[in-house]
Write a protein that holds these residues in place. Structure first.
Motif, short mmCIF file in Angstrom:
data_model
loop_
_atom_site.label_atom_id
_atom_site.label_comp_id
_atom_site.label_asym_id
_atom_site.label_seq_id
_atom_site.Cartn_x
_atom_site.Cartn_y
_atom_site.Cartn_z
N LEU A 52 -7.91 -1.30 3.46
CA LEU A 52 -8.76 -1.04 5.46
C LEU A 52 -9.95 -2.79 5.54
O LEU A 52 -9.89 -3.18 6.40
CB LEU A 52 -9.64 -0.19 5.62
CG LEU A 52 -8.74 0.95 5.84
CD1 LEU A 52 -10.14 2.17 6.58
CD2 LEU A 52 -7.71 1.06 6.73
N ASN B 228 -9.08 7.08 -5.16
CA ASN B 228 -8.16 7.29 -4.19
C ASN B 228 -9.36 6.25 -2.56
O ASN B 228 -8.74 5.68 -1.85
CB ASN B 228 -8.03 8.13 -3.51
CG ASN B 228 -6.80 8.82 -4.68
OD1 ASN B 228 -5.84 7.91 -3.96
ND2 ASN B 228 -6.48 10.27 -4.00
N THR B 229 -10.89 7.22 -2.58
CA THR B 229 -11.49 6.04 -1.45
C THR B 229 -12.23 4.85 -1.97
O THR B 229 -11.96 4.31 -0.61
CB THR B 229 -12.94 7.51 -1.35
OG1 THR B 229 -12.72 8.35 -1.61
CG2 THR B 229 -14.18 6.84 -0.43
N THR C 85 -7.22 -0.66 -8.55
CA THR C 85 -8.12 -0.21 -8.13
C THR C 85 -9.71 -0.96 -8.53
O THR C 85 -10.03 -2.00 -8.24
CB THR C 85 -8.66 1.39 -7.36
OG1 THR C 85 -7.31 1.98 -6.70
CG2 THR C 85 -9.50 1.12 -6.96
N LEU D 248 -12.83 6.75 6.05
CA LEU D 248 -11.25 6.46 6.62
C LEU D 248 -12.19 6.29 8.13
O LEU D 248 -11.07 5.24 8.64
CB LEU D 248 -10.47 7.73 6.38
CG LEU D 248 -9.00 7.46 6.89
CD1 LEU D 248 -8.92 6.11 6.47
CD2 LEU D 248 -8.85 8.70 6.73
N SER E 4 -8.62 3.08 -0.82
CA SER E 4 -8.98 3.12 0.91
C SER E 4 -9.80 2.29 1.45
O SER E 4 -9.68 1.34 2.37
CB SER E 4 -8.73 4.39 1.39
OG SER E 4 -7.92 5.57 1.09
N THR F 195 -11.35 2.91 10.11
CA THR F 195 -10.23 3.18 10.83
C THR F 195 -11.05 2.64 12.16
O THR F 195 -9.82 1.95 13.21
CB THR F 195 -9.58 4.34 10.75
OG1 THR F 195 -8.88 4.95 9.92
CG2 THR F 195 -8.45 4.60 11.88
N LYS G 54 0.80 4.01 -3.20
CA LYS G 54 0.65 5.86 -2.77
C LYS G 54 2.15 6.19 -3.78
O LYS G 54 2.37 7.55 -3.35
CB LYS G 54 0.53 5.66 -1.68
CG LYS G 54 -0.99 5.40 -1.65
CD LYS G 54 -2.12 5.92 -1.69
CE LYS G 54 -2.46 6.59 -1.08
NZ LYS G 54 -3.27 7.90 -1.07
N ARG H 248 0.82 -1.37 0.01
CA ARG H 248 0.26 -0.30 -0.13
C ARG H 248 1.02 1.23 0.61
O ARG H 248 1.03 2.20 -0.82
CB ARG H 248 -0.76 0.11 1.02
CG ARG H 248 -1.90 1.55 1.49
CD ARG H 248 -2.88 1.50 0.71
NE ARG H 248 -4.09 2.66 0.45
CZ ARG H 248 -4.67 2.66 -0.56
NH1 ARG H 248 -4.81 2.05 -1.01
NH2 ARG H 248 -5.32 4.17 -0.31
#
Length: 706
Positions: free
Chosen positions: A169, A161-162, A121, A673, A165, A677, A109, A105
């Motif tokens: 996760l 990006n979202t 992605t 995020l 992510s 998280t 990035k 990851r």
């Protein structure tokens, strides 16, 4: 073994570095096994990656250092002592997988251009979309649909990006769940693995007691009533009813006769069989236990089931809320904020992890729990029923005296008693055998087949005489034995402060073995601590006389006691308490406790008791310290508090994120995020220990419980 001392706190802790670049997992297991067996060593951690060992110890430092110098990887005896499944290889595999994902990851990035990352992605998203569509086609709105929708909408909006992510996760969360689940299951399987030290091996000279490690494929082993079958094999002689619950989940014993296959770890409930061993010790039992645990619904507590149902039930609301916000505001960003936040992940992930982590923590305290629902039942319990012998009293009673009749020799009577009792290990039987060994009394097999009658005693024949050993009720009332002429005065003078084991030969009382059954020093304190943990009723049940039971009950501080009870009496009492609305824990160690252990909401067996009691029980504790019951109760209470705290946190935190997103205060990427998280954070927190090193609740648990 060459090494250097890297760090030291004298008298407490020392860190050693072995002179090698890196250890294999096998070498690390060998070193850990060796160090744990050294006198004075309390705790050991071996790090194979750095070839370091951290030793917490008490006692002579120089002697310990010298012992480490003598260590060798080539020691054949040590290699046999190392468990086949330690979990070290599993931890290494998942740890490297986790580190690898994080590194990939970071590299993606940092060094790869946006178009390349977008392509990766979209490729990764195919798997999530496929899972979501498969769930929809099956008519189920589950969390997979929510994940697929969130990822798809992000990609359609060009927000790679979202989407990346979210998938990262989710992947980390799945990996952590698999790791913890697998580790917890393996830890539980190791604690449930077979612990049989010696077996009766058939030889040309007759049956001899040998270590199980000496048995080879093809050898013949005799297994009697209430004894665990030590190895897989084929029945060659005899017939028995075998409890196979540990392997198949069947609660009803299965008949095994000549030609039938029997499995290690199952228990002979009735009869006697001789088996031809097919697989030596350490073969496939561990893997079979793992399979049993993974397939068993016992691992699921009602709290876990509630979390899973609630998680699935909230998915339609999340989808509906997203649609409603978009229809009302026509603002895709605000609608997407709801889609990025779901309650399902945290609920489905944190609850099982909390339960499995608690089971794993229990094993650290030498407590074996066979499923999450039993910890939940312990937390809810308000009544504990104790068997006396081996639980409230020590598991190693001692022979104080042998009173004989008709002028018989004391040592001869003890020798005969030991010869019979060694076939049916129980605390009082073990006391007789130990005293015989202490007096160096050799007892060659002199009797015919030994018959054990549950809660009564043993019957056999020596020559023409019928020999009986057991309780007063069994010897005098059931078997109608009599006191020899002139022996009444001796009988009347038997010391009342001891338990009595009666032996009759040829219908006449031959000897009374006086056994001291000392109360565990910690018992009164433990019972008081259990009351402080929420137990309202403490009951003791025993087959002993009213006099002995009253004395023990007064010393330990139970609320009620019952004497001269049979196994069915214990079970009936437990069932009556449950009908009255009580949640009941039964604690016992003997064959006669098995019906009550099955009848209770939670059956707890002492690890050194009868195999059948351990097999039937839902939880097993070590014989060394009754205080493990307090540890178990604290751990179960802490688990339920953690589960309830997780509920409150997941609902409130994610609801807050949804409100902030709908209000336009945070962007969808930020919502995703924070949500993911928080899911990982609460999952990691659910994996932490509930208790301190001494078994007391940690400050965190105490605070959340207020």
């Amino acid at each position: 073994m060459k090494f250097e001392i890297r760090h030291e706190i004298r008298g407490r802790r020392i860190r050693l570095h072995m002179w090698q670049k890196r250890m294999t997992t096998e070498q690390a297991d060998m070193l850990a096994c060796y160090l744990e067996r050294l006198p004075g060593v309390r705790q050991v951690k071996v790090y194979e990656r750095t070839a370091d060992a951290v030793i917490c110890y008490t006692g002579d430092r120089d002697r310990m250092i010298e012992s480490v110098r003598r260590f060798s990887y080539q020691d054949p005896k040590l290699k046999k002592q190392v468990p086949a499944n330690t979990g070290r290889a599993l931890n290494r595999e998942y740890r490297e997988e986790l580190i690898g994902r994080v590194c990939v990851r970071i590299l993606m990035k940092t060094f790869f251009p946006a178009p390349f990352r977008a392509g990766c992605t979209m490729l990764r998203a195919i798997g999530y979309v496929h899972k979501g569509l498969r769930s929809l086609f099956r008519g189920r709105l589950r969390v997979e649909v929510l994940d697929a929708t969130a990822i798809s909408v992000s990609i359609l909006r060009g927000d790679f990006n979202t989407a990346g992510s979210v998938m990262f996760l989710l992947g980390i969360g799945e990996l952590l769940e698999q790791w913890t689940h697998k580790k917890s299951v393996d830890d539980l399987a190791r604690s449930m693995s077979l612990h049989v030290d010696k077996v009766w091996l058939e030889t040309d000279q007759g049956e001899i007691l040998v270590p199980v490690s000496d048995v080879k494929a093809g050898d013949r082993v005799t297994v009697r009533v209430s004894t665990m079958i030590p190895l897989d094999g084929i029945v060659e002689r005899g017939e028995a009813m075998v409890n196979q619950a540990s392997m198949t989940g069947e609660s009803i014993p299965v008949r095994k006769a000549c030609g039938a296959y029997v499995y290690a770890g199952t228990v002979v409930e009735e009869g006697e069989i001789t088996i031809c061993v097919r697989e030596a010790a350490g073969s496939t039992r561990f893997e079979r236990i793992v399979t049993m645990i993974e397939e068993s619904e016992k691992l699921k507590s009602s709290a876990e089931g509630k979390a899973a149902r609630l998680a699935d039930a909230l998915v339609p609301w999340s989808l509906g809320g997203t649609a409603a916000v978009w229809l009302l505001t026509r603002n895709t960003t605000r609608a997407l904020s709801i889609l990025m936040v779901d309650f399902s992940c945290a609920l489905k992930l944190s609850m099982p992890l909390a339960v499995l982590s608690a089971i794993r923590e229990a094993s650290v305290h030498h407590i074996t729990v066979k499923g999450g629902k039993f910890m939940e039942a312990v937390a809810e319990a308000d009544t504990i029923v104790f068997d006396k012998t081996g639980t409230l009293t020590k598991a190693e009673p001692a022979v104080v005296d042998v009173v004989t009749f008709d002028g018989r020799d004391k040592n001869e009577m003890l020798r005969i008693a030991a010869c019979l009792e060694e076939h049916f290990p129980h605390s009082m039987a073990n006391a007789v055998v130990r005293e015989s060994l202490r007096r160096n009394l050799v007892h060659a097999e002199m009797h015919t087949k030994v018959e054990y009658i549950v809660a009564h005693g043993i019957v056999t024949r020596i020559g023409d005489d019928r020999v009986i050993i057991g309780s007063h009720h069994f010897v005098f009332e059931d078997e109608h034995c009599v006191i020899p002429e002139g022996g009444q005065e001796i009988y009347d003078g038997l010391p009342e402060e001891y338990s009595h084991l009666y032996m009759a030969i040829g219908g006449k009382l031959a000897a009374v073995i006086c056994i001291e059954d000392p109360v565990r020093e910690e018992a009164p304190e433990v019972l008081a601590a259990l009351r402080a943990c929420g137990i309202r009723k403490l009951v003791m049940m025993t087959g002993d006389s009213e006099r002995a039971a009253r004395a023990i009950a007064r010393r330990v501080g139970v609320d009620e006691y019952y004497s001269e009870v049979l196994p069915e009496d214990k079970a009936q009492f437990v069932e009556a308490q449950r009908r009255q609305g009580h949640k009941v824990i039964m604690v016992g160690d003997g064959i006669n406790d098995s019906p009550a252990l099955s009848a209770a909401d939670v059956g707890i067996a002492i690890s050194e008791g009868a195999e059948i009691a351990r097999e039937i029980a839902d939880i097993t504790i070590s014989e060394n310290d009754l205080a493990q019951l307090v540890v178990l109760k604290n751990l179960s209470n802490g688990l339920m508090r953690r589960i309830h705290d997780n509920y409150r946190f997941v609902i409130s935190f994610n609801l807050g994120l949804i409100l902030l997103g709908v209000g336009g205060l945070i962007a969808p990427a930020t919502s995703a995020l924070l949500h993911n998280t928080s899911t990982i954070a609460i999952s990691l927190q659910s994996m932490t220990n509930l208790l301190g090193e001494e078994g007391e609740p940690t400050a965190v648990v105490s605070r959340t419980g207020n």
